[in-house]
Design a protein around this motif. Structure first.
Motif, PDB file in Angstrom:
ATOM      1  N   LEU A   1      75.183  78.392  53.337  1.00 55.18           N
ATOM      2  CA  LEU A   1      75.141  77.012  53.829  1.00 55.18           C
ATOM      3  C   LEU A   1      75.680  76.008  52.833  1.00 55.18           C
ATOM      4  CD1 LEU A   1      71.664  76.854  55.581  1.00 55.18           C
ATOM      5  CD2 LEU A   1      73.910  77.069  56.628  1.00 55.18           C
ATOM      6  N   GLN A   2      75.706  76.358  51.573  1.00 52.02           N
ATOM      7  CA  GLN A   2      76.120  75.421  50.527  1.00 52.02           C
ATOM      8  C   GLN A   2      77.618  75.519  50.211  1.00 52.02           C
ATOM      9  OE1 GLN A   2      73.927  73.183  49.744  1.00 52.02           O
ATOM     10  NE2 GLN A   2      72.337  74.275  50.868  1.00 52.02           N
TER      11      GLN A   2
ATOM     12  N   GLN B   1      68.601  73.774  54.408  1.00 52.51           N
ATOM     13  CA  GLN B   1      69.304  72.965  53.401  1.00 52.51           C
ATOM     14  C   GLN B   1      68.531  72.937  52.084  1.00 52.51           C
ATOM     15  OE1 GLN B   1      72.346  71.885  53.872  1.00 52.51           O
ATOM     16  NE2 GLN B   1      72.375  72.550  55.991  1.00 52.51           N
TER      17      GLN B   1
END
Length: 163
Positions: A161-162, A152
């Motif tokens: 992931l974003q 993260q």
């Protein structure tokens, strides 16, 4: 006396947020409380480091500090491998970066590279290639240490992931 962190919370802290919510959320045993659990899980993961830092700061305030100038220390050049991956034994590597230090000062970085789609041998090849470049430029033949960061915290954009 301070109340100890429950064993259940300590074990939960080692899980990813999604795993913890599935296990302890509405589908699980129902003990998940967002107002408490995020900070408690973070503390469970980092408590040794946090407590060590607190203890060191307390002691530093009490002790006289004597600076020692040591010229060879400021000349030492070393590399730190930064691996973005979730906590756990067999979690995949999200990204890899490196930091180059001279003494107590960061002098250069190798920016992070996403490892999505790479097999472990390709990740090892990339680290080897990184080391060959660092040896050529700084004389670094191997990394002095390795740091694991949560995916993260990946600063690369766009990032899978974003979103």
């Amino acid at each position: 006396m301070v109340k100890a962190l429950p064993e259940k919370c300590r074990k939960c802290g080692m899980l990813s947020a999604q795993q913890a919510q599935a296990l302890h959320g509405t589908e699980g045993d129902g003990c998940w409380k967002p107002s408490v659990c995020y900070s408690r899980r973070s503390y469970a993961r980092n408590r040794d480091r946090i407590n060590q830092t607190r203890s060191r700061k307390r002691k530093e305030g009490e002790l006289e500090q004597i600076p020692v100038e040591f010229e060879p220390l400021s000349q030492i050049v070393f590399g730190v491998l930064v691996v973005y991956r979730q906590a756990g034994v067999d979690t995949p590597v999200h990204a890899i970066a490196a930091e180059i230090w001279q003494g107590q000062e960061k002098v250069a970085i190798v920016p992070p590279v996403h490892c999505s789609g790479m097999v472990p041998s390709q990740v090892h090849q990339y680290v080897g290639k990184m080391l060959s470049v660092l040896e050529e430029r700084y004389g670094i033949k191997k990394f002095a240490s390795q740091t694991r960061l949560d995916p993260q915290l990946c600063g690369l954009r766009p990032c899978p992931l974003q979103g």
